[in-house]
Write an enzyme that holds these catalytic residues in place. Structure first.
Site, PDB file in Angstrom:
ATOM      1  N   TYR A  61       0.781  -1.180   0.019  1.00 53.16           N
ATOM      2  CA  TYR A  61       0.068  -0.041  -0.188  1.00 53.16           C
ATOM      3  C   TYR A  61       0.853   1.003   0.117  1.00 53.16           C
ATOM      4  O   TYR A  61       1.368   1.624   1.034  1.00 53.16           O
ATOM      5  CB  TYR A  61      -0.984   0.169   1.222  1.00 53.16           C
ATOM      6  CG  TYR A  61      -1.906  -1.105   1.365  1.00 53.16           C
ATOM      7  CD1 TYR A  61      -2.041  -1.875   0.158  1.00 53.16           C
ATOM      8  CD2 TYR A  61      -2.584  -1.430   2.637  1.00 53.16           C
ATOM      9  CE1 TYR A  61      -2.946  -2.909   0.450  1.00 53.16           C
ATOM     10  CE2 TYR A  61      -3.100  -2.576   2.517  1.00 53.16           C
ATOM     11  CZ  TYR A  61      -3.590  -3.473   1.525  1.00 53.16           C
ATOM     12  OH  TYR A  61      -4.365  -4.459   1.590  1.00 53.16           O
ATOM     13  N   HIS A 128       0.225 -11.909   1.458  1.00 47.26           N
ATOM     14  CA  HIS A 128      -0.820 -11.192   0.770  1.00 47.26           C
ATOM     15  C   HIS A 128      -1.458 -11.958  -0.480  1.00 47.26           C
ATOM     16  O   HIS A 128      -2.602 -12.017  -0.625  1.00 47.26           O
ATOM     17  CB  HIS A 128      -0.094 -10.138   0.392  1.00 47.26           C
ATOM     18  CG  HIS A 128      -1.287  -8.937   0.275  1.00 47.26           C
ATOM     19  ND1 HIS A 128      -0.790  -7.471   0.151  1.00 47.26           N
ATOM     20  CD2 HIS A 128      -2.472  -8.787   0.049  1.00 47.26           C
ATOM     21  CE1 HIS A 128      -1.973  -6.749  -0.038  1.00 47.26           C
ATOM     22  NE2 HIS A 128      -3.094  -7.557  -0.040  1.00 47.26           N
ATOM     23  N   PRO A 208     -15.869  -5.882   2.606  1.00 52.46           N
ATOM     24  CA  PRO A 208     -17.318  -6.234   3.171  1.00 52.46           C
ATOM     25  C   PRO A 208     -18.367  -5.258   2.546  1.00 52.46           C
ATOM     26  O   PRO A 208     -19.476  -5.702   2.403  1.00 52.46           O
ATOM     27  CB  PRO A 208     -17.219  -6.129   4.722  1.00 52.46           C
ATOM     28  CG  PRO A 208     -16.154  -5.048   4.954  1.00 52.46           C
ATOM     29  CD  PRO A 208     -15.152  -5.163   3.779  1.00 52.46           C
ATOM     30  N   GLY A 210     -18.175  -4.140  -0.591  1.00 57.41           N
ATOM     31  CA  GLY A 210     -17.944  -4.042  -1.943  1.00 57.41           C
ATOM     32  C   GLY A 210     -17.269  -2.770  -2.441  1.00 57.41           C
ATOM     33  O   GLY A 210     -17.735  -2.166  -3.525  1.00 57.41           O
ATOM     34  N   SER A 215     -22.018   1.559  -0.103  1.00 56.31           N
ATOM     35  CA  SER A 215     -22.238   2.866   0.786  1.00 56.31           C
ATOM     36  C   SER A 215     -22.861   3.636  -0.224  1.00 56.31           C
ATOM     37  O   SER A 215     -23.579   4.410   0.354  1.00 56.31           O
ATOM     38  CB  SER A 215     -21.015   3.478   1.185  1.00 56.31           C
ATOM     39  OG  SER A 215     -20.309   2.501   1.697  1.00 56.31           O
TER      40      SER A 215
END
Length: 343
Positions: A61, A128, A208, A210, A215
């Site tokens: 990241y 990962h 979780p 998507g 949202s």
């Protein structure tokens, strides 16, 4: 809101975490430009102060910048209050992802993460993505040494098949498997989740919501910045999005009846999959974090769960999860141990 987050045992090796974690990726990478550091540190502190103590990052990241951010956020007594998870094994070379799990790389990656995070040990260290050139036993063998040296406490795998999980667990107990699990990604339910439960391995559900779809719904795709990784994902392409919109609309209807938001309903559904499941929704806004915590108090009846699962069946979603840009558990088989010849 403090104390609203219960604690769960993740796996059977002794790790205890908050029942909901915080995915930190979007603060630094992939979802548009990096967010202001001071804002993200304030968000992380707010999460910890409100009982979200399971923090998830990775060396890819940024790369590296998200771990450095967490290192800064955990100063001043915060380190002792959290369960810190990071990952190794993906190298991003100009947008091409390469995977490594050879012992020398495992060790070097761990040492580098410890330095960036500025900590003495990592609570949960995941592979990962699986390096399909290296027998999983070899990778786990090196991780086992890192456990014995006190550099990591627990071992995890991300996007691993059931057979890879079994082979890994035979070398050293695996504490957690991270997998994508939500109302629009349910392929792990067939083999991987039952395998984890049989072996006493905890399940960490990433994306979780998507990747924000539950949202904001289809509008999300219209508002993504040019450098947002989701622009390239098949499910967010116009022809698929039109189909996927129906799933969001149905979830939205049920949420309205429940008096919660669609994202809280989607997150509550993941929480209801079992006490061995810890979702790690990511966010960069305190307001969204507070909303996510409230999802823990959304109680679903068996009828509501059945209704959600009937509308979130396999044909409810169009488009692959990644579209070939990154490997998944479907490409995670490794060669037999007998084939390994160290270089």
């Amino acid at each position: 809101m403090a104390g609203a987050v219960k604690r769960i045992k993740l796996g059977s090796q002794g790790l205890e975490v908050s029942a909901q974690g915080l995915g930190c990726m979007g603060m630094s990478a992939f979802y548009g430009p990096p967010k202001p550091e001071s804002d993200m540190i304030a968000l992380i502190h707010h999460a910890i102060d409100n009982g979200i103590t399971f923090l998830d990052t990775s060396d890819v990241y940024g790369p590296h910048t998200n771990e450095t951010l967490l290192g800064k956020a955990l100063k001043g007594g915060y380190r002792e209050r959290v369960e810190l998870a990071t990952k190794f094994g993906i190298i991003n070379e100009d947008g091409q992802f390469l995977y490594r799990g050879d012992p020398a790389y495992v060790r070097a990656a761990c040492e580098a993460s410890l330095k960036r995070l500025d900590v003495d040990y990592i609570d949960l260290y995941y592979q990962h993505r699986i390096d399909t050139k290296v027998p999983i036993e070899i990778t786990i063998g090196e991780l086992k040494k890192l456990v014995e040296e006190g550099k990591i406490k627990y071992i995890g795998l991300s996007e691993a098949s059931a057979s890879t999980i079994r082979r890994a667990h035979a070398v050293h107990p695996i504490t957690a498997v991270q997998l994508e699990w939500s109302l629009w990604t349910r392929d792990a339910e067939a083999e991987i989740v039952p395998t984890c439960r049989e072996l006493g391995i905890g399940i960490v559900a990433y994306s979780p919501l998507g990747r924000g779809f539950f949202s904001s719904g289809p509008e999300l795709a219209e508002n993504l910045s040019k450098d947002d990784y989701r622009q390239s994902l098949p499910r967010f392409q116009a022809e698929n999005l039109e189909h996927n919109k129906k799933l969001f609309e149905r979830v939205n209807e049920i949420a309205a009846k429940k008096g919660c938001t669609p994202s809280q309903l989607a997150l509550a559904w993941v929480h209801h999959q079992g006490d061995d499941v810890c979702p790690i929704p990511g966010t960069t806004k305190i307001e969204n974090l507070n909303q996510n915590i409230k999802a823990l108090s959304v109680k679903l009846t068996s009828e509501e769960i059945a209704e959600l699962e009937s509308i979130a069946s396999a044909d409810a979603v169009k488009g692959d999860r990644y579209g070939g840009t990154i490997s998944t558990h479907e490409e995670s088989e490794t060669p037999p141990l007998s084939s390994w010849k160290p270089s």
